[in-house]
Design an enzyme around this catalytic site. Structure first.
Site, PDB file in Angstrom:
ATOM      1  CG  HIS A  80      58.020  76.096  41.738  1.00 36.88           C
ATOM      2  ND1 HIS A  80      58.317  75.167  41.184  1.00 36.88           N
ATOM      3  CD2 HIS A  80      57.938  75.363  43.353  1.00 36.88           C
ATOM      4  CE1 HIS A  80      57.803  74.239  41.629  1.00 36.88           C
ATOM      5  NE2 HIS A  80      57.871  73.949  43.083  1.00 36.88           N
ATOM      6  CG  HIS A 139      60.832  72.610  33.582  1.00 39.67           C
ATOM      7  ND1 HIS A 139      61.427  71.238  33.617  1.00 39.67           N
ATOM      8  CD2 HIS A 139      59.805  72.802  33.751  1.00 39.67           C
ATOM      9  CE1 HIS A 139      60.831  70.868  35.444  1.00 39.67           C
ATOM     10  NE2 HIS A 139      59.988  72.084  34.850  1.00 39.67           N
ATOM     11  CG  ASP A 143      53.555  77.537  35.530  1.00 34.09           C
ATOM     12  OD1 ASP A 143      52.703  76.770  35.565  1.00 34.09           O
ATOM     13  OD2 ASP A 143      54.834  76.953  35.859  1.00 34.09           O
TER      14      ASP A 143
HETATM   15  N1  CMC Z   1      64.054  82.873  28.913  1.00 36.80           N
HETATM   16  C1  CMC Z   1      65.374  84.063  28.728  1.00 36.80           C
HETATM   17  N2  CMC Z   1      65.824  83.060  28.699  1.00 36.80           N
HETATM   18  C2  CMC Z   1      66.017  81.693  29.297  1.00 36.80           C
HETATM   19  C3  CMC Z   1      64.999  81.274  30.369  1.00 36.80           C
HETATM   20  C4  CMC Z   1      64.190  81.989  30.078  1.00 36.80           C
HETATM   21  N3  CMC Z   1      62.624  81.913  29.582  1.00 36.80           N
HETATM   22  N4  CMC Z   1      64.727  79.771  30.515  1.00 36.80           N
HETATM   23  C5  CMC Z   1      66.421  79.981  30.863  1.00 36.80           C
HETATM   24  N5  CMC Z   1      67.289  81.104  29.595  1.00 36.80           N
HETATM   25  C6  CMC Z   1      68.632  81.164  29.398  1.00 36.80           C
HETATM   26  C7  CMC Z   1      69.386  81.730  30.557  1.00 36.80           C
HETATM   27  O1  CMC Z   1      69.720  83.213  30.491  1.00 36.80           O
HETATM   28  C8  CMC Z   1      70.910  80.770  30.595  1.00 36.80           C
HETATM   29  O2  CMC Z   1      71.771  81.707  29.672  1.00 36.80           O
HETATM   30  P1  CMC Z   1      72.894  81.422  30.184  1.00 36.80           P
HETATM   31  O3  CMC Z   1      73.328  80.261  30.290  1.00 36.80           O
HETATM   32  O4  CMC Z   1      73.428  82.499  29.242  1.00 36.80           O
HETATM   33  O5  CMC Z   1      72.958  82.475  30.753  1.00 36.80           O
HETATM   34  C9  CMC Z   1      70.276  79.852  30.363  1.00 36.80           C
HETATM   35  O6  CMC Z   1      69.060  79.605  29.519  1.00 36.80           O
HETATM   36  C10 CMC Z   1      70.897  78.634  31.193  1.00 36.80           C
HETATM   37  O7  CMC Z   1      69.625  79.156  32.776  1.00 36.80           O
HETATM   38  P2  CMC Z   1      69.283  78.343  33.767  1.00 36.80           P
HETATM   39  O8  CMC Z   1      68.461  79.682  34.443  1.00 36.80           O
HETATM   40  O9  CMC Z   1      70.741  78.214  34.898  1.00 36.80           O
HETATM   41  O10 CMC Z   1      68.455  77.540  33.965  1.00 36.80           O
HETATM   42  P3  CMC Z   1      67.314  76.542  35.398  1.00 36.80           P
HETATM   43  O11 CMC Z   1      67.505  75.396  34.770  1.00 36.80           O
HETATM   44  O12 CMC Z   1      68.301  76.676  36.137  1.00 36.80           O
HETATM   45  O13 CMC Z   1      66.477  76.984  35.058  1.00 36.80           O
HETATM   46  C11 CMC Z   1      63.773  78.051  35.099  1.00 36.80           C
HETATM   47  C12 CMC Z   1      64.908  76.856  34.872  1.00 36.80           C
HETATM   48  C13 CMC Z   1      62.478  77.404  34.379  1.00 36.80           C
HETATM   49  C14 CMC Z   1      63.952  78.680  36.236  1.00 36.80           C
HETATM   50  C15 CMC Z   1      64.299  79.427  34.104  1.00 36.80           C
HETATM   51  O14 CMC Z   1      64.294  78.690  32.754  1.00 36.80           O
HETATM   52  C16 CMC Z   1      63.034  80.502  33.860  1.00 36.80           C
HETATM   53  O15 CMC Z   1      63.663  81.450  34.790  1.00 36.80           O
HETATM   54  N6  CMC Z   1      62.464  79.859  33.272  1.00 36.80           N
HETATM   55  C17 CMC Z   1      61.514  80.953  32.770  1.00 36.80           C
HETATM   56  C18 CMC Z   1      60.042  81.174  34.734  1.00 36.80           C
HETATM   57  C19 CMC Z   1      59.237  79.429  34.773  1.00 36.80           C
HETATM   58  O16 CMC Z   1      58.798  79.713  33.581  1.00 36.80           O
HETATM   59  N7  CMC Z   1      59.133  78.850  35.608  1.00 36.80           N
HETATM   60  C20 CMC Z   1      58.443  77.442  35.899  1.00 36.80           C
HETATM   61  C21 CMC Z   1      58.817  76.635  35.621  1.00 36.80           C
HETATM   62  S1  CMC Z   1      57.974  75.264  35.110  1.00 36.80           S
HETATM   63  C22 CMC Z   1      56.683  74.905  36.439  1.00 36.80           C
HETATM   64  C23 CMC Z   1      57.335  74.801  37.669  1.00 36.80           C
HETATM   65  O17 CMC Z   1      57.622  73.768  37.936  1.00 36.80           O
HETATM   66  O18 CMC Z   1      57.451  75.403  38.605  1.00 36.80           O
END
Ligand code: CMC
Length: 436
Positions: A268, A307, A363
């Site tokens: 986050h 996201h 970010d």
């Molecule tokens: N790099 C590579 N693969 C990714 C990433 C990434 N940054 N984000 C998601 N994926 C892949 C993930 O591996 C998964 O693949 P599979 O279905 O094959 O396992 C698929 O995309 C779905 O990911 P998820 O984790 O289920 O998606 P989510 O909606 O739960 O996660 C997130 C959202 C923001 C936590 C995630 O995209 C992430 O970890 N991003 C990196 C951290 C980041 O930049 N966070 C800041 C968010 S913006 C500020 C805020 O609002 O806090």
């Protein structure tokens, strides 16, 4: 049969139920009527991490994640970033309308007049170890504020609530600046309210008794825009925490401390810190393709990408990218920007990122700006918490005024043992399992 309804047939019993559809949603409690016999609890919906569950109705922030739209109270974020200020947006989020000149003057005055913190709180901040994470100091200090303002517990009184809102928005930058100065062993600068919200914050962080000291206007404007962009983002993890903790009717300091704790996590508010560490680890533009390959193999995540609600470019990321260049004009460039641009270029063309709809989020560039402004990396989540408090408080106020809201209390699907008898110590044989 009503048109705005959903017919559900329970194939276990053959019975059909008609569930009303309102605002494109069904009410989960309506599923409870679907049962096999009167003792049956009824159907629940199962939605870990609230992937498709609305926990509130809100008129504060609108996001269309597919079309890259973000609006505060109907105003596009792009227009606000260009024409408005953080404090004006905080007012907009809280009260629903842009303030008149007099309203803005009164609001600004109230917040700036609450920037001083109690000397006992200064002592608390000074008692942390030299290497304490500033976010830990901020969370603890806000929690401690509930002990200074006992009347804050009366959350049903709108006037008392408003005063705590002024205090929280006013004092957060001071706590953050004092935490920063303590850690680097410098004396505190008490607020100078004539410098504006972001300007005063930068002054408190930076001033060292220089004659004719001025905060560069381009830097205070850049920080103000960053604050404005981070002020609210509907039901994200920390805002949902604010609503959930606040639903117990605890005082706003305790609820803001809980929300800030949620923000501290690397998925986050800790993400821009993680982006910077990632760019430093990559080290050069030439090393970007190899790094992207590791992401594609699933070894690592590309921080600052992806996201939960945006399946296209985060509109805040486009604005921040422009702000970066304004900052570099004052501070000189940041070598990490070239690595970031190359990473973005490759990722946006790559099938893996396209298929997962992974685009830069807010970010991705904010850390580069903050580093160029010489903020230490561990201050980044603090710089997110200060403006997000405006959103937390707006959402908290909306929650308290919403007659549909009650204390937050999710259901669970119990997967443990059915009833069993207590086993005397001498009869226990099984090794410890990982069951929790
Ligand atoms: N790099 C590579 N693969 C990714 C990433 C990434 N940054 N984000 C998601 N994926 C892949 C993930 O591996 C998964 O693949 P599979 O279905 O094959 O396992 C698929 O995309 C779905 O990911 P998820 O984790 O289920 O998606 P989510 O909606 O739960 O996660 C997130 C959202 C923001 C936590 C995630 O995209 C992430 O970890 N991003 C990196 C951290 C980041 O930049 N966070 C800041 C968010 S913006 C500020 C805020 O609002 O806090």
């Amino acid at each position: 049969m009503k048109k705005d309804s959903l017919s559900i047939t329970d194939n276990r019993s053959g019975k059909t139920y008609e569930i009303p559809i309102e605002n494109g949603s069904i009410r989960a409690p309506d599923l409870r009527q679907i049962k096999l016999d009167p003792d049956d609890f009824g159907i629940m919906s199962y939605d870990p991490a609230y992937m498709n569950t609305a926990a509130c109705a809100s008129s504060i922030t609108y996001i269309d994640g597919e079309k890259s739209i973000l609006r505060y109270r109907g105003y596009p974020i792009e227009e606000l970033a260009e024409k408005s200020s953080f404090l004006e947006c905080a007012y907009l989020l809280l009260y629903g309308e842009l303030p008149t000149k007099e309203e803005l003057e009164h609001w600004t005055n109230r917040i700036m007049r609450h920037t001083y913190i109690h000397e006992n709180l200064v002592q608390i901040i000074e008692s942390f170890r030299y290497d304490a994470h500033p976010m830990g100091i901020l969370i603890s200090s806000v929690a401690a504020m509930s002990t200074f303002h006992a009347e804050a517990r009366d959350v049903n009184d709108p006037e008392i609530r408003e005063k705590q809102i002024w205090r929280i928005l006013g004092k957060l930058p001071t706590i953050a600046a004092f935490a920063y100065r303590v850690r680097i062993g410098r004396p505190h600068n008490y607020p100078d309210i004539s410098r504006g919200y972001a300007g005063n914050f930068l002054y408190m962080l930076d001033y060292m008794n220089e004659r004719d000291y001025e905060v560069p206007p381009a830097l205070s404007r850049a920080l103000d825009v960053l604050f404005l962009l981070h002020a609210d983002h509907e039901q994200n993890c920390s805002t949902a925490t604010m609503r959930s903790v606040g639903s117990s009717r605890v005082d706003p300091y305790s609820a803001v401390a809980a929300a800030a704790a949620a923000l501290f996590g690397p998925l986050h508010g800790g993400a821009n810190e993680a982006v910077l560490r990632m760019l430093e680890e990559i080290g050069s533009v030439a090393a970007v393709p190899a790094y992207v390959e590791r992401v594609k193999k699933g070894e690592i995540r590309l921080m600052g990408f992806g996201h939960r609600v945006y399946s296209s470019y985060d509109p805040r990321a486009s604005i921040i990218k422009k702000v970066a260049y304004d900052v570099f004009e004052v501070t000189g460039g940041n070598p990490l920007i070239d690595i970031a641009l190359e990473l973005e270029r490759i990722a946006l063309e790559d099938d893996y990122f396209i298929s997962y709809k992974l685009y830069p989020n807010v970010d991705f560039y904010s850390g580069i700006i903050l580093q160029a402004m010489r903020f230490p990396t561990d201050m980044f989540p603090v710089l997110f918490a200060i403006p997000r408090a405006a959103g937390w408080l707006a959402q908290w106020t909306e929650m308290l005024n919403d007659p549909a809201q009650k204390i937050s209390r999710p259901r669970q699907i119990y997967t443990g043992y059915a009833q069993r008898s207590y086993v005397p110590m001498e009869e226990r044989t099984s090794p410890r399992t990982t069951r929790t």
